[in-house]
Structure formats: structure tokens, C-alpha cells
Design a protein around this motif. Structure first.
Motif, PDB file in Angstrom:
ATOM      1  N   GLY A  65       0.811  -1.205   0.000  1.00 38.40           N
ATOM      2  CA  GLY A  65       0.000   0.000   0.000  1.00 38.40           C
ATOM      3  C   GLY A  65       0.846   1.256   0.000  1.00 38.40           C
ATOM      4  O   GLY A  65       0.571   2.203  -0.749  1.00 38.40           O
ATOM      5  N   LEU A  66       1.877   1.299   0.839  1.00 39.07           N
ATOM      6  CA  LEU A  66       2.759   2.461   0.878  1.00 39.07           C
ATOM      7  C   LEU A  66       3.459   2.677  -0.458  1.00 39.07           C
ATOM      8  O   LEU A  66       3.666   3.821  -0.889  1.00 39.07           O
ATOM      9  CB  LEU A  66       3.799   2.293   1.985  1.00 39.07           C
ATOM     10  N   GLY A 130      -3.648  11.803   4.468  1.00 38.44           N
ATOM     11  CA  GLY A 130      -3.011  10.909   5.440  1.00 38.44           C
ATOM     12  C   GLY A 130      -2.949  11.541   6.817  1.00 38.44           C
ATOM     13  O   GLY A 130      -2.726  12.749   6.942  1.00 38.44           O
ATOM     14  N   THR A 131      -3.130  10.722   7.849  1.00 38.67           N
ATOM     15  CA  THR A 131      -3.039  11.215   9.229  1.00 38.67           C
ATOM     16  C   THR A 131      -1.956  10.488  10.021  1.00 38.67           C
ATOM     17  O   THR A 131      -1.877  10.643  11.241  1.00 38.67           O
ATOM     18  CB  THR A 131      -4.393  11.050   9.955  1.00 38.67           C
ATOM     19  N   MET A 136       1.726  10.581   6.676  1.00 36.26           N
ATOM     20  CA  MET A 136       1.741   9.375   5.857  1.00 36.26           C
ATOM     21  C   MET A 136       0.368   8.711   5.844  1.00 36.26           C
ATOM     22  O   MET A 136      -0.492   8.986   6.685  1.00 36.26           O
ATOM     23  CB  MET A 136       2.808   8.405   6.364  1.00 36.26           C
ATOM     24  N   GLY A 137       0.154   7.815   4.880  1.00 38.78           N
ATOM     25  CA  GLY A 137      -1.158   7.249   4.646  1.00 38.78           C
ATOM     26  C   GLY A 137      -1.437   5.920   5.318  1.00 38.78           C
ATOM     27  O   GLY A 137      -2.432   5.275   4.984  1.00 38.78           O
ATOM     28  N   ASN A 138      -0.567   5.484   6.259  1.00 40.37           N
ATOM     29  CA  ASN A 138      -0.901   4.254   6.989  1.00 40.37           C
ATOM     30  C   ASN A 138      -2.198   4.425   7.780  1.00 40.37           C
ATOM     31  O   ASN A 138      -2.891   3.459   8.079  1.00 40.37           O
ATOM     32  CB  ASN A 138       0.245   3.854   7.917  1.00 40.37           C
ATOM     33  N   ASP A 385       5.458   7.913   1.882  1.00 41.07           N
ATOM     34  CA  ASP A 385       4.822   6.609   1.623  1.00 41.07           C
ATOM     35  C   ASP A 385       5.583   5.850   0.550  1.00 41.07           C
ATOM     36  O   ASP A 385       5.922   4.666   0.703  1.00 41.07           O
ATOM     37  CB  ASP A 385       3.371   6.795   1.153  1.00 41.07           C
ATOM     38  N   ARG A 386       5.809   6.518  -0.572  1.00 41.61           N
ATOM     39  CA  ARG A 386       6.422   5.841  -1.718  1.00 41.61           C
ATOM     40  C   ARG A 386       7.874   5.446  -1.442  1.00 41.61           C
ATOM     41  O   ARG A 386       8.317   4.356  -1.831  1.00 41.61           O
ATOM     42  CB  ARG A 386       6.352   6.747  -2.959  1.00 41.61           C
TER      43      ARG A 386
END
Length: 429
Positions: A65-66, A130-131, A136-138, A385-386
Motif C-alpha cells: 500500500g505504501l 493521510g493522518t 503518511m497514509g498508513n 509513503d512511496r
């Protein structure tokens, strides 16, 4: 849709525990098509929903996902969901995917019935935020917004769906509240076509709002209460019947925060205590909790419509027909939830040519404000993230699926390369 213009909306949410393609069973009828249970409420004939909104959290393994490698999973999930809806809904209705939105492991898909509302949908928009650490989007949210024309006026009505996954663990209540407000200020949509303003809008700039997901709010029992214990067994005992669960709802963090007006302002919810807590179950078990966590209603669905009054925050003009969990799904430590909602008929405008859709009414003490740095924050998070996801993915590949093995293999290879590069020492030296 009934003859008086009420739209029938079905909303579902499921944390699939990082399972990827194996996250949902082949037969989704219990979760996605419980329409038969409520047919008598709607009419003498079976009725298919006008709109389906299906949200997921922990859609796939975190490193994938990241790294942004969710396309195959979400495309497969889309095809599977649509085939199940069209196979099992009354009349074998066909549906169009209005939009899908994905950020790391949070995903949202919205469908509309071809023979009805799908023909009048326009101005489709998607958004994400993202929070997690450094945005980040975790953890975070995705949103889908669209307009349905010719409902009450030429401008119609605006629908906004938001799927979220907030900070975990019982003590981190303040962080969950902060997550919610970050979503409000950074999950921004372009201005409505009829708006004279060029400024972005929050999720509250809508006629109907639906907020769903694994919101991670827990049961917190005060130390002075007789049921307080370091073990969850007393809570388990209270889950056995409706009366005990209704008593337990008083300790639900989300309900208490909503009533205080610190989060989920303007949103309503059905009687969640009529079903058992949706977390944390033992994998493979229908009805056995993992006693390392106090059971909680972490998975929720809330809503609001423009005719709801801020003076009556517990009442909604949306009819909650069904709100329940699906215990038979056992591949996750969460149970999916589903909510069937009947929207009120459109309010006829005094001028049929009115260009502005009706908007939600909020308490005078609350004004949601867009964050001027929202775009910067979102892309800082996505960049991290990426980078992290790609490195993690590469290590997992080197480690045959395990990042830990990958790290070991990396250093082992580095040591071997350095040994090979050291020149051999002559025996005569």
C-alpha cells in the motif's frame, strides 16, 4: 427509489486485516445484499438500493500500500463486488462504478443503479489525505463526492462519502480526535460548480454526508465503575444481550466525543449497541474474542442530511432501516458492518431553476475550515509513503516475502561482497 423520491443507500465497511486478494469471501451476499431482511419495510415488493458505498481499511499488506501497488487488488475487489451485487440484488439490477478512491490501505468504491440515479450523476470528485506520522497514509481517509441533478431543483443534491482509518489503541483518544479534525481540514474538494468561490471545500459542503470506517474508538470504563477490570471478561459478559450492550454504550469513546461536540459534529448514527462489538476477534472464529483487547465497536457508519437540525443532534431525517455486523466473516480480527438508509424526499425549491444545492446545517459554534497547507501536507505524506514502501517492498522481495529476511540477506550479501573484494594475502609475505 420509491415513488416519493426517497433514495435507498447501502453503506458497508470492513477492515480486512492486510489480506489483499484473500480479504473477502467469494460469497458476499450476507454483507452486501441483506435487502431481503428489510423488504417488508420498504414495500410489498423487493427493492434494490439506489447507491452502494463500500469501504475498506487495511486493504492489502502495508508495504504494498505504501508503495502504491494497490491497483490489482482494488480492481479485483471492484469486479467481485459488482458481480455479487448484480447477482443477488432484487431484479438482478445492473450498477455503474461511480468512482473509487484509494490511499495506502484505505479504499472506497461507490456504485449507482443504472436504471435510476446513475443517469443523473455528474461532477464526480475524489480525494485523499493521510493522518499517520508526517502525514503518511498508513492512517487517513479517502472521499468521493458527486452531484445528483434534478432532485428538488435543477441543481439537485450533493453526496459525499468518506472512508477513514484512525489511530489505534484505547489510550490514544486525543490522537483519534485530532485525526478527525485533520481529515476535515485536509480532505478538500474543488468548489461546487454553482459556487461563486474558488476556494476548496470540506466534506461538510454537501447535501448528504456519510462517514464510515475503522475509526478505532474503544470502550473505556472508569476506574471507579464496578465493571472496571484489567481483563476484558466483564465486558464480554455484557455483550450477551441487548440490555447489557445498551448499558455498555455509555462507555463508548466515539459516542461520548460526538455528544460533547469534540468530533463528528453534525453526524448521526444508528443504534450500534444492537449488535456485538466488531473488534477484536480471534482469526477463524465467528464468535470468540481475543482477550488481549477489550472488545469495542471500532467499525462505524455515520450520516447527516441537509434537513437535519443542529438543534436536535440525536435525530435525523434519514431513516436507519438496518445497522448490523456480519459475524460469519472470519479472515480478519474485525467484523464488517452494513447500514441501510432511506433518505428523505428532496425538498422542492421555491425556484426550480435554483443553481445552488442545499447544504448541511451545522451548529453555530462550529465552522469547518480548510487548511491552506493541505496540499503540501498530503504530498509530503505521499512522498514518504512511496520512499518507505518501495524500500520495504524491495527488502521483502530479497527476503522472499519477509522484510526481516531481506535485511539479513542484504547485509549477508554486503559482507560477502566486501570479503570478495579484499585481495588475497601472499603466502610469502
Amino acid at each position: 427509489m420509491s415513488s416519493d423520491g426517497n433514495l435507498f443507500v447501502q453503506v458497508g465497511s470492513y477492515n480486512t486485516n492486510l489480506q489483499g486478494g484473500a480479504g473477502v469471501p467469494q460469497d458476499l451476499v450476507d454483507w452486501l445484499v441483506p435487502t431481503l431482511q428489510v423488504a417488508s419495510f420498504l414495500s410489498k415488493e423487493l427493492s434494490a438500493p439506489d447507491i452502494f458505498a463500500i469501504g475498506f481499511q487495511e486493504l492489502l499488506p502495508l508495504h504494498l500500500g505504501l508503495a502504491g501497488l494497490s491497483k490489482a487488488v482494488i480492481d479485483d475487489r471492484d469486479a467481485h463486488i459488482r458481480s455479487q451485487i448484480e447477482k443477488h440484488t432484487p431484479g438482478k439490477e445492473s450498477y455503474t462504478l461511480v468512482a473509487k478512491a484509494v490511499n495506502v490501505g484505505v479504499a472506497l468504491l461507490v456504485y449507482a443503479r443504472d436504471s435510476g440515479v446513475a443517469r443523473r450523476i455528474s461532477d464526480v470528485q475524489t480525494q485523499w489525505t493521510g493522518t499517520g506520522p508526517a502525514y503518511m497514509g498508513n492512517k487517513g481517509a479517502v472521499g468521493i463526492r458527486f452531484r445528483v441533478s434534478d432532485r428538488g431543483s435543477k441543481a439537485g443534491e450533493v453526496f459525499t462519502f468518506v472512508c477513514a482509518h484512525l489511530t489505534a489503541h484505547e489510550p490514544k483518544l486525543a490522537q483519534r480526535v485530532a485525526d478527525y479534525h485533520h481529515i476535515v481540514s485536509t480532505l478538500l474538494f474543488p468548489p461546487l460548480p454553482s459556487s461563486p468561490s474558488c476556494s476548496p471545500t470540506t466534506m461538510y459542503s454537501t447535501s448528504h454526508l456519510f462517514f464510515l470506517g475503522d475509526l478505532n474508538f474503544r470502550i473505556t470504563i472508569p476506574p471507579s465503575h464496578p465493571h472496571q477490570t484489567s481483563q476484558p471478561y466483564d465486558v464480554l459478559a455484557m455483550l450477551k444481550d441487548d440490555a447489557s450492550r445498551e448499558q455498555l454504550k455509555g462507555f463508548d469513546q466515539l459516542l461520548n466525543q460526538r455528544r460533547k461536540g469534540t468530533a463528528f459534529i453534525g453526524l448521526r448514527e444508528g443504534p450500534f449497541w444492537t449488535f456485538k462489538c466488531t473488534y477484536k476477534y480471534k482469526l477463524g472464529e465467528v464468535n470468540r474474542y481475543n482477550t488481549k483487547r477489550i472488545p469495542s465497536w471500532t467499525d462505524r457508519i455515520m450520516y447527516a442530511t441537509h434537513t437535519d437540525s443542529p438543534d436536535t443532534p440525536e435525530k435525523s431525517n434519514i431513516t436507519n432501516i438496518l445497522y448490523t455486523s456480519i459475524p460469519s466473516y472470519v479472515t480478519s480480527d474485525h467484523k464488517p458492518v452494513v447500514c441501510l438508509l432511506l433518505l428523505p424526499p428532496p425538498t422542492t425549491s421555491s425556484s426550480p431553476e435554483t443553481c445552488a444545492p442545499p447544504m448541511l446545517r451545522l451548529p453555530s459554534s462550529y465552522t469547518p475550515t480548510p487548511d491552506p497547507r493541505a496540499t503540501l501536507k498530503r504530498y509530503i505524506g505521499r512522498t514518504l509513503d512511496r520512499i518507505i514502501g518501495s524500500i520495504w517492498w524491495l527488502l521483502a522481495v530479497v527476503g522472499a516475502g519477509s522484510a526481516i529476511v531481506g535485511i539479513f540477506n542484504f547485509f549477508l550479501g554486503l559482507a560477502a561482497w566486501r570479503w570478495w573484494k579484499v585481495p588475497a594475502v601472499s603466502a610469502d609475505a
